[in-house]
Design a protein around this motif. Sequence first.
Motif, mmCIF file in Angstrom:
data_model
loop_
_atom_site.group_PDB
_atom_site.id
_atom_site.type_symbol
_atom_site.label_atom_id
_atom_site.label_comp_id
_atom_site.label_asym_id
_atom_site.label_seq_id
_atom_site.Cartn_x
_atom_site.Cartn_y
_atom_site.Cartn_z
ATOM 1 N N ASN A 56 43.600 32.179 42.021
ATOM 2 C CA ASN A 56 44.417 33.187 41.360
ATOM 3 C C ASN A 56 45.716 33.307 42.122
ATOM 4 O OD1 ASN A 56 44.385 35.677 43.251
ATOM 5 N ND2 ASN A 56 42.238 35.005 43.175
ATOM 6 N N SER A 57 46.699 33.954 41.526
ATOM 7 C CA SER A 57 47.994 34.123 42.192
ATOM 8 C C SER A 57 48.275 35.591 42.457
ATOM 9 C CB SER A 57 49.100 33.512 41.337
ATOM 10 O OG SER A 57 49.106 34.112 40.065
ATOM 11 N N LEU A 58 47.234 36.410 42.464
ATOM 12 C CA LEU A 58 47.404 37.855 42.622
ATOM 13 C C LEU A 58 46.732 38.369 43.890
ATOM 14 C CD1 LEU A 58 46.743 38.734 38.893
ATOM 15 C CD2 LEU A 58 48.950 38.513 40.024
ATOM 16 N N ASN A 59 46.643 37.523 44.891
ATOM 17 C CA ASN A 59 46.015 37.885 46.169
ATOM 18 C C ASN A 59 44.576 38.354 46.006
ATOM 19 O OD1 ASN A 59 48.340 37.270 47.677
ATOM 20 N ND2 ASN A 59 49.228 39.243 47.150
ATOM 21 N N GLY A 60 43.886 37.756 45.066
ATOM 22 C CA GLY A 60 42.480 38.086 44.844
ATOM 23 C C GLY A 60 41.587 37.276 45.760
ATOM 24 N N PRO A 61 40.323 37.211 45.435
ATOM 25 C CA PRO A 61 39.369 36.520 46.312
ATOM 26 C C PRO A 61 39.679 35.031 46.427
ATOM 27 C CG PRO A 61 38.368 37.029 44.199
ATOM 28 C CD PRO A 61 39.700 37.701 44.213
ATOM 29 N N VAL A 62 39.337 34.459 47.557
ATOM 30 C CA VAL A 62 39.483 33.023 47.790
ATOM 31 C C VAL A 62 38.176 32.482 48.361
ATOM 32 C CG1 VAL A 62 41.978 33.094 48.182
ATOM 33 C CG2 VAL A 62 40.436 33.368 50.103
ATOM 34 N N GLN A 63 37.943 31.225 48.119
ATOM 35 C CA GLN A 63 36.741 30.586 48.651
ATOM 36 C C GLN A 63 36.851 30.515 50.169
ATOM 37 O OE1 GLN A 63 35.537 27.082 46.555
ATOM 38 N NE2 GLN A 63 34.750 26.136 48.409
ATOM 39 N N ARG A 64 35.756 30.791 50.852
ATOM 40 C CA ARG A 64 35.739 30.748 52.315
ATOM 41 C C ARG A 64 34.774 29.667 52.771
ATOM 42 N NH1 ARG A 64 34.855 36.575 54.434
ATOM 43 N NH2 ARG A 64 34.730 35.394 56.363
ATOM 44 N N ALA A 65 35.316 28.733 53.534
ATOM 45 C CA ALA A 65 34.520 27.598 54.004
ATOM 46 C C ALA A 65 33.329 28.044 54.851
ATOM 47 C CB ALA A 65 35.408 26.649 54.801
ATOM 48 N N ALA A 66 33.422 29.205 55.475
ATOM 49 C CA ALA A 66 32.329 29.683 56.318
ATOM 50 C C ALA A 66 31.040 29.884 55.529
ATOM 51 C CB ALA A 66 32.729 30.999 56.988
ATOM 52 N N PHE A 67 31.145 30.017 54.208
ATOM 53 C CA PHE A 67 29.974 30.265 53.386
ATOM 54 C C PHE A 67 29.517 29.035 52.612
ATOM 55 C CE2 PHE A 67 31.922 34.432 54.017
ATOM 56 C CZ PHE A 67 30.845 35.096 54.579
ATOM 57 N N ASN A 68 30.138 27.871 52.864
ATOM 58 C CA ASN A 68 29.681 26.633 52.234
ATOM 59 C C ASN A 68 28.297 26.280 52.775
ATOM 60 O OD1 ASN A 68 32.088 26.403 50.901
ATOM 61 N ND2 ASN A 68 32.883 24.745 52.162
ATOM 62 N N GLU A 69 27.518 25.634 51.940
ATOM 63 C CA GLU A 69 26.226 25.150 52.426
ATOM 64 C C GLU A 69 26.478 24.017 53.408
ATOM 65 O OE1 GLU A 69 23.330 24.247 49.429
ATOM 66 O OE2 GLU A 69 24.125 25.799 48.124
ATOM 67 N N PRO A 70 25.681 23.924 54.444
ATOM 68 C CA PRO A 70 25.889 22.831 55.402
ATOM 69 C C PRO A 70 25.527 21.492 54.767
ATOM 70 C CG PRO A 70 23.911 24.059 55.934
ATOM 71 C CD PRO A 70 24.571 24.796 54.810
ATOM 72 N N PRO A 71 26.155 20.408 55.235
ATOM 73 C CA PRO A 71 25.787 19.084 54.709
ATOM 74 C C PRO A 71 24.310 18.799 54.960
ATOM 75 C CG PRO A 71 27.753 18.964 56.072
ATOM 76 C CD PRO A 71 27.205 20.346 56.224
ATOM 77 N N LEU A 72 23.706 18.060 54.062
ATOM 78 C CA LEU A 72 22.300 17.676 54.192
ATOM 79 C C LEU A 72 22.219 16.243 54.688
ATOM 80 C CD1 LEU A 72 20.982 19.082 50.797
ATOM 81 C CD2 LEU A 72 20.824 20.150 53.049
ATOM 82 N N ARG A 73 21.313 15.985 55.607
ATOM 83 C CA ARG A 73 21.122 14.645 56.126
ATOM 84 C C ARG A 73 20.192 13.903 55.179
ATOM 85 N NH1 ARG A 73 24.117 11.679 59.179
ATOM 86 N NH2 ARG A 73 23.422 11.299 61.288
#
Length: 130
Positions: A16-33
């Motif tokens: 969005n361009s209205l300073n709304g929420p943004v995706q945060r990498a800290a909450f990504n699922e960890p890679p799976l081996r």
Amino acid sequence: MRVDANGGGSVNYEPNSLNGPVQRAAFNEPPLRITGDAARYDHRDGNDDYTQAGNLFRLMNPEQRERLFGNIARHMQGGNTSQEIQVRQICHFFRADPAYGIGVAKALGIDLDEFMPDGAVHSEALVGKH
């Protein structure tokens, strides 16, 4: 039950361009081996978001197109949407079909020539192509 107005009328989507929420990498699922590292699949990679919409638009007769333009414009006018967002959305319609973007722009009363670079094809000439 939420009792905090659930964000009120603020945007609740990203991007969005209205300073709304943004995706945060800290909450990504960890890679799976597996046999190597795996990460989240980017569903946008290689997708074409405009062909199907353009094909549907070109199936419409002139009356259906005018209703579409008017319906979109009514929902974007009256303080609902800033001109910056209107023009950005018109660009998406234009990518589907130039006549689609031009029709919505006219319904909104936006002169596309003021947003086009010098020497660009005038919107009237583009409509005649379809």
